[in-house]
Design a protein around this motif. Structure first.
Motif, PDB file in Angstrom:
ATOM      1  N   TYR A  41     -13.377   1.921  -8.791  1.00 18.82           N
ATOM      2  CA  TYR A  41     -12.656   0.622  -7.561  1.00 18.82           C
ATOM      3  C   TYR A  41     -12.157  -0.514  -8.747  1.00 18.82           C
ATOM      4  O   TYR A  41     -12.854  -0.561  -9.690  1.00 18.82           O
ATOM      5  N   THR A  43     -10.417  -4.402  -8.717  1.00 22.52           N
ATOM      6  CA  THR A  43      -9.764  -5.616  -7.839  1.00 22.52           C
ATOM      7  C   THR A  43      -8.486  -5.843  -7.827  1.00 22.52           C
ATOM      8  O   THR A  43      -7.733  -5.133  -8.627  1.00 22.52           O
ATOM      9  N   ASP A  74     -15.153  -4.710   0.507  1.00 23.48           N
ATOM     10  CA  ASP A  74     -16.717  -4.893   0.168  1.00 23.48           C
ATOM     11  C   ASP A  74     -17.470  -5.476   1.115  1.00 23.48           C
ATOM     12  O   ASP A  74     -17.077  -6.653   1.388  1.00 23.48           O
ATOM     13  N   ARG A  79     -14.738  -8.659  -0.856  1.00 25.97           N
ATOM     14  CA  ARG A  79     -13.618  -8.477  -1.387  1.00 25.97           C
ATOM     15  C   ARG A  79     -12.952  -7.186  -1.387  1.00 25.97           C
ATOM     16  O   ARG A  79     -13.475  -6.388  -1.018  1.00 25.97           O
ATOM     17  N   LYS A  81     -10.892  -4.013  -2.543  1.00 30.50           N
ATOM     18  CA  LYS A  81     -10.845  -3.265  -3.692  1.00 30.50           C
ATOM     19  C   LYS A  81     -10.268  -2.062  -3.431  1.00 30.50           C
ATOM     20  O   LYS A  81      -9.875  -1.666  -2.206  1.00 30.50           O
TER      21      LYS A  81
END
Length: 127
Positions: A41, A43, A74, A79, A81
């Motif tokens: 994954y 960011t 997430d 966040r 991803k």
């Protein structure tokens, strides 16, 4: 065991060793493939650095908002991803947009901005 092999048994022993080596290679390949099948994954920042065009973070977020990019949120950190395998497939299938597609994208962006302005209490006079 090797001490008890006679000259006549040598071809069979070598064959058994080669079979064992082939089996070990198969196991190693399976383990290697399992490791590469694990999805990595990324960011937003990592995706910007990974993408061949190195888009800005606002551009990536816009692509996500407009539904162009596959993404996940997430549950713990909240966040955004991106799965590397899905991004690779998306990049591989990407092509340049036609003028009509560019216009449609532009229109969608304008509509999204108008909705955002209306939610914030600001109304657009054009409607």
């Amino acid at each position: 065991m090797l001490d008890s092999i006679t000259f006549d048994q040598l071809p069979k022993a070598v064959g058994d060793i080669l079979d064992g080596i082939a089996e070990i290679k198969d196991i190693c390949n399976e383990l290697r493939n399992k490791d590469t099948k694990k999805d990595i994954y990324m960011t937003v920042e990592e995706l910007c650095a990974y993408h061949p065009d190195h888009p800005s973070q606002p551009t990536v977020r816009r692509w996500k908002r407009l539904g162009y990019l596959p993404f996940y949120k997430d549950e713990v950190t909240r966040r955004i991803k991106f799965k590397k395998s899905e991004i690779d497939a998306w990049i591989a299938s990407s092509r340049h947009m036609s003028r009509q597609e560019q216009n449609e994208l532009h229109d969608a962006q304008i509509l999204a901005k108008r909705k955002q302005m209306m939610i914030g209490g600001l109304e657009d006079d054009d409607e």
